[in-house]
Write a protein that holds these residues in place. Structure first.
Motif, PDB file in Angstrom:
ATOM      1  N   GLN A 107       0.905  -1.105   0.204  1.00  0.00           N
ATOM      2  CA  GLN A 107       0.072   0.095  -0.008  1.00  0.00           C
ATOM      3  C   GLN A 107       1.010   1.152   0.053  1.00  0.00           C
ATOM      4  OE1 GLN A 107      -3.366   0.721  -0.097  1.00  0.00           O
ATOM      5  NE2 GLN A 107      -2.644   2.754  -0.281  1.00  0.00           N
ATOM      6  N   THR A 108       0.729   2.266  -0.978  1.00  0.00           N
ATOM      7  CA  THR A 108       1.282   3.479  -0.979  1.00  0.00           C
ATOM      8  C   THR A 108       0.726   4.360   0.343  1.00  0.00           C
ATOM      9  OG1 THR A 108       1.537   3.525  -3.203  1.00  0.00           O
ATOM     10  CG2 THR A 108       1.616   5.617  -2.118  1.00  0.00           C
ATOM     11  N   CYS A 109       1.741   4.884   1.104  1.00  0.00           N
ATOM     12  CA  CYS A 109       1.573   5.865   2.117  1.00  0.00           C
ATOM     13  C   CYS A 109       0.432   6.547   1.974  1.00  0.00           C
ATOM     14  CB  CYS A 109       2.939   6.213   2.541  1.00  0.00           C
ATOM     15  SG  CYS A 109       2.801   7.597   3.968  1.00  0.00           S
ATOM     16  N   LEU A 110      -0.556   6.862   2.915  1.00  0.00           N
ATOM     17  CA  LEU A 110      -1.688   7.940   2.559  1.00  0.00           C
ATOM     18  C   LEU A 110      -0.980   9.193   2.322  1.00  0.00           C
ATOM     19  CD1 LEU A 110      -4.590   8.613   2.541  1.00  0.00           C
ATOM     20  CD2 LEU A 110      -4.671   8.652   5.060  1.00  0.00           C
ATOM     21  N   ALA A 111      -0.032   9.696   3.262  1.00  0.00           N
ATOM     22  CA  ALA A 111       0.747  10.956   3.190  1.00  0.00           C
ATOM     23  C   ALA A 111       1.145  11.119   1.616  1.00  0.00           C
ATOM     24  CB  ALA A 111       1.718  11.168   4.226  1.00  0.00           C
ATOM     25  N   HIS A 112       1.698  10.298   1.082  1.00  0.00           N
ATOM     26  CA  HIS A 112       2.157  10.221  -0.244  1.00  0.00           C
ATOM     27  C   HIS A 112       0.870  10.502  -1.190  1.00  0.00           C
ATOM     28  CE1 HIS A 112       5.917   8.901   1.750  1.00  0.00           C
ATOM     29  NE2 HIS A 112       6.437   9.769   0.586  1.00  0.00           N
ATOM     30  N   LEU A 113      -0.007   9.642  -0.932  1.00  0.00           N
ATOM     31  CA  LEU A 113      -1.139   9.667  -1.998  1.00  0.00           C
ATOM     32  C   LEU A 113      -1.755  11.045  -1.926  1.00  0.00           C
ATOM     33  CD1 LEU A 113      -2.917   6.169  -1.039  1.00  0.00           C
ATOM     34  CD2 LEU A 113      -1.595   7.093  -3.329  1.00  0.00           C
ATOM     35  N   ILE A 114      -1.795  11.620  -0.685  1.00  0.00           N
ATOM     36  CA  ILE A 114      -2.355  13.016  -0.466  1.00  0.00           C
ATOM     37  C   ILE A 114      -1.562  13.857  -1.210  1.00  0.00           C
ATOM     38  CG2 ILE A 114      -2.830  14.725   1.249  1.00  0.00           C
ATOM     39  CD1 ILE A 114      -3.813  12.589   2.992  1.00  0.00           C
ATOM     40  N   ARG A 115      -0.411  13.995  -1.068  1.00  0.00           N
ATOM     41  CA  ARG A 115       0.608  14.771  -1.734  1.00  0.00           C
ATOM     42  C   ARG A 115       0.431  14.898  -3.339  1.00  0.00           C
ATOM     43  NH1 ARG A 115       5.871  13.257   0.297  1.00  0.00           N
ATOM     44  NH2 ARG A 115       4.907  13.364   2.276  1.00  0.00           N
ATOM     45  N   ARG A 116       0.165  13.500  -3.696  1.00  0.00           N
ATOM     46  CA  ARG A 116       0.187  13.186  -5.276  1.00  0.00           C
ATOM     47  C   ARG A 116      -1.297  14.001  -5.893  1.00  0.00           C
ATOM     48  NH1 ARG A 116       0.867   7.462  -6.417  1.00  0.00           N
ATOM     49  NH2 ARG A 116       3.023   8.249  -5.990  1.00  0.00           N
ATOM     50  N   ALA A 117      -2.369  13.759  -4.792  1.00  0.00           N
ATOM     51  CA  ALA A 117      -3.532  14.220  -5.191  1.00  0.00           C
ATOM     52  C   ALA A 117      -3.581  15.738  -5.315  1.00  0.00           C
ATOM     53  CB  ALA A 117      -4.733  13.612  -4.360  1.00  0.00           C
ATOM     54  N   LYS A 118      -2.967  16.562  -4.489  1.00  0.00           N
ATOM     55  CA  LYS A 118      -2.867  17.987  -4.232  1.00  0.00           C
ATOM     56  C   LYS A 118      -2.056  18.403  -5.782  1.00  0.00           C
ATOM     57  CE  LYS A 118      -2.960  18.552   0.754  1.00  0.00           C
ATOM     58  NZ  LYS A 118      -2.238  19.040   1.951  1.00  0.00           N
ATOM     59  N   GLY A 119      -1.043  17.641  -5.867  1.00  0.00           N
ATOM     60  CA  GLY A 119      -0.438  17.880  -7.202  1.00  0.00           C
ATOM     61  C   GLY A 119      -0.937  17.920  -8.191  1.00  0.00           C
ATOM     62  N   LEU A 120      -2.123  16.973  -8.418  1.00  0.00           N
ATOM     63  CA  LEU A 120      -2.854  16.985  -9.586  1.00  0.00           C
ATOM     64  C   LEU A 120      -3.961  17.821  -9.539  1.00  0.00           C
ATOM     65  CD1 LEU A 120      -3.502  13.078  -9.733  1.00  0.00           C
ATOM     66  CD2 LEU A 120      -2.212  14.153 -11.404  1.00  0.00           C
ATOM     67  N   ALA A 121      -4.430  18.273  -8.344  1.00  0.00           N
ATOM     68  CA  ALA A 121      -5.457  19.334  -8.239  1.00  0.00           C
ATOM     69  C   ALA A 121      -4.905  20.696  -8.568  1.00  0.00           C
ATOM     70  CB  ALA A 121      -5.926  19.357  -6.897  1.00  0.00           C
ATOM     71  N   GLU A 122      -3.752  20.851  -8.473  1.00  0.00           N
ATOM     72  CA  GLU A 122      -2.934  22.172  -9.082  1.00  0.00           C
ATOM     73  C   GLU A 122      -2.547  22.241 -10.625  1.00  0.00           C
ATOM     74  OE1 GLU A 122       0.133  22.522  -6.290  1.00  0.00           O
ATOM     75  OE2 GLU A 122      -1.171  22.850  -4.471  1.00  0.00           O
ATOM     76  N   LYS A 124      -2.965  22.059 -14.817  1.00  0.00           N
ATOM     77  CA  LYS A 124      -3.855  23.255 -15.721  1.00  0.00           C
ATOM     78  C   LYS A 124      -4.817  22.336 -16.151  1.00  0.00           C
ATOM     79  CE  LYS A 124       0.084  26.106 -16.555  1.00  0.00           C
ATOM     80  NZ  LYS A 124       1.168  26.699 -17.537  1.00  0.00           N
ATOM     81  N   GLU A 125      -4.965  20.967 -16.571  1.00  0.00           N
ATOM     82  CA  GLU A 125      -5.765  20.244 -17.388  1.00  0.00           C
ATOM     83  C   GLU A 125      -6.745  19.841 -16.470  1.00  0.00           C
ATOM     84  OE1 GLU A 125      -2.537  19.241 -16.685  1.00  0.00           O
ATOM     85  OE2 GLU A 125      -1.420  18.685 -18.446  1.00  0.00           O
ATOM     86  N   PRO A 126      -7.844  20.218 -16.906  1.00  0.00           N
ATOM     87  CA  PRO A 126      -9.250  20.330 -16.108  1.00  0.00           C
ATOM     88  C   PRO A 126      -9.525  18.942 -15.783  1.00  0.00           C
ATOM     89  CG  PRO A 126      -9.835  21.627 -18.189  1.00  0.00           C
ATOM     90  CD  PRO A 126      -8.441  21.033 -18.203  1.00  0.00           C
ATOM     91  N   GLU A 127      -9.303  17.884 -16.571  1.00  0.00           N
ATOM     92  CA  GLU A 127      -9.761  16.225 -16.015  1.00  0.00           C
ATOM     93  C   GLU A 127      -8.670  15.982 -14.834  1.00  0.00           C
ATOM     94  OE1 GLU A 127      -8.593  16.898 -19.345  1.00  0.00           O
ATOM     95  OE2 GLU A 127     -10.424  17.128 -20.165  1.00  0.00           O
ATOM     96  N   LEU A 128      -7.638  16.397 -14.818  1.00  0.00           N
ATOM     97  CA  LEU A 128      -6.466  16.153 -13.849  1.00  0.00           C
ATOM     98  C   LEU A 128      -6.699  16.791 -12.696  1.00  0.00           C
ATOM     99  CD1 LEU A 128      -3.085  15.941 -15.434  1.00  0.00           C
ATOM    100  CD2 LEU A 128      -4.689  14.092 -15.070  1.00  0.00           C
ATOM    101  N   VAL A 129      -7.395  18.067 -12.719  1.00  0.00           N
ATOM    102  CA  VAL A 129      -7.589  19.020 -11.536  1.00  0.00           C
ATOM    103  C   VAL A 129      -8.954  18.151 -10.932  1.00  0.00           C
ATOM    104  CG1 VAL A 129      -8.777  21.119 -10.909  1.00  0.00           C
ATOM    105  CG2 VAL A 129      -6.800  21.149 -12.410  1.00  0.00           C
ATOM    106  N   GLN A 130     -10.071  18.106 -11.701  1.00  0.00           N
ATOM    107  CA  GLN A 130     -10.988  17.502 -11.192  1.00  0.00           C
ATOM    108  C   GLN A 130     -10.665  16.000 -10.167  1.00  0.00           C
ATOM    109  OE1 GLN A 130     -14.062  16.007 -14.052  1.00  0.00           O
ATOM    110  NE2 GLN A 130     -15.614  15.837 -12.483  1.00  0.00           N
ATOM    111  N   CYS A 131      -9.871  15.218 -10.947  1.00  0.00           N
ATOM    112  CA  CYS A 131      -9.375  13.943 -10.286  1.00  0.00           C
ATOM    113  C   CYS A 131      -8.600  14.026  -9.080  1.00  0.00           C
ATOM    114  CB  CYS A 131      -8.755  13.219 -11.258  1.00  0.00           C
ATOM    115  SG  CYS A 131      -8.126  11.663 -10.553  1.00  0.00           S
TER     116      CYS A 131
END
Length: 174
Positions: A107-122, A124-131
């Motif tokens: 399992q990937t560490c939750l803190a790393h998943l959150i960090r990756r999700a925050k990066g995607l949310a920032e 430019k691509e709308p689909e990646l921002v939404q995800c």
């Protein structure tokens, strides 16, 4: 600066105390390692560790019960094997290639998943921002808004490597 005879004596005595203490706690250190290797789930990580100016690596294998530390000269497969021994449980870790190659459940560490999700949310691509926004909110909401078991169970099921038959949350929902 040269040390006087008294200082050399104190340093020698200090070294003797260190050696005696190391020998005294060694059985306890080994017991901690055995306890970690008996756990079903362990978080594993490594970080650089200077020892007399030389680069070493501080490794940790931590369960909900114990944290087992080991200093090794390398950040390598051999060092990792030395840490985990014959353990075959669920590995929680960052994305280091060595961990990604773990052949048992991982399992990937939750803190790393959150960090990756925050990066995607920032992005430019709308689909990646939404995800990324959705993932960030799902991963962080149980910890932040106190909604308790409903959101927490959803996130645990997203993250859990267990099969439905082994999952307490799954069985409780049936």
């Amino acid at each position: 600066m040269l040390l006087g005879a008294g200082h050399q004596y104190k340093l020698r005595r200090h070294s003797e105390y260190y050696d005696r203490a190391s020998k005294a706690i060694h059985p306890h250190y080994e017991a901690i390692g055995e306890k970690a290797q008996a756990a079903r789930v362990n978080h594993v990580d490594e970080t650089p560790w200077k020892n007399n100016g030389k680069l070493n690596w501080l490794w940790v294998m931590a369960s909900s019960v114990v944290a087992y530390f080991m200093v090794h000269t390398n950040r390598s497969k051999d060092a990792f094997k030395s840490l985990v021994g014959g353990w075959e449980g669920i590995l929680v870790s960052d994305g280091y290639r060595l961990y990604r190659n773990w052949v048992h459940a991982r399992q990937t560490c939750l803190a790393h998943l959150i960090r990756r999700a925050k990066g995607l949310a920032e992005r430019k691509e709308p689909e990646l921002v939404q995800c990324g926004t959705w993932a960030r909110d799902e991963f962080t909401s149980p910890m932040q808004n106190g909604q308790g078991s409903a959101n927490k169970s959803r996130v645990e099921c997203i993250l859990c490597p267990a099969q439905p038959a082994d999952c307490t949350v799954y069985r409780l929902r049936q």
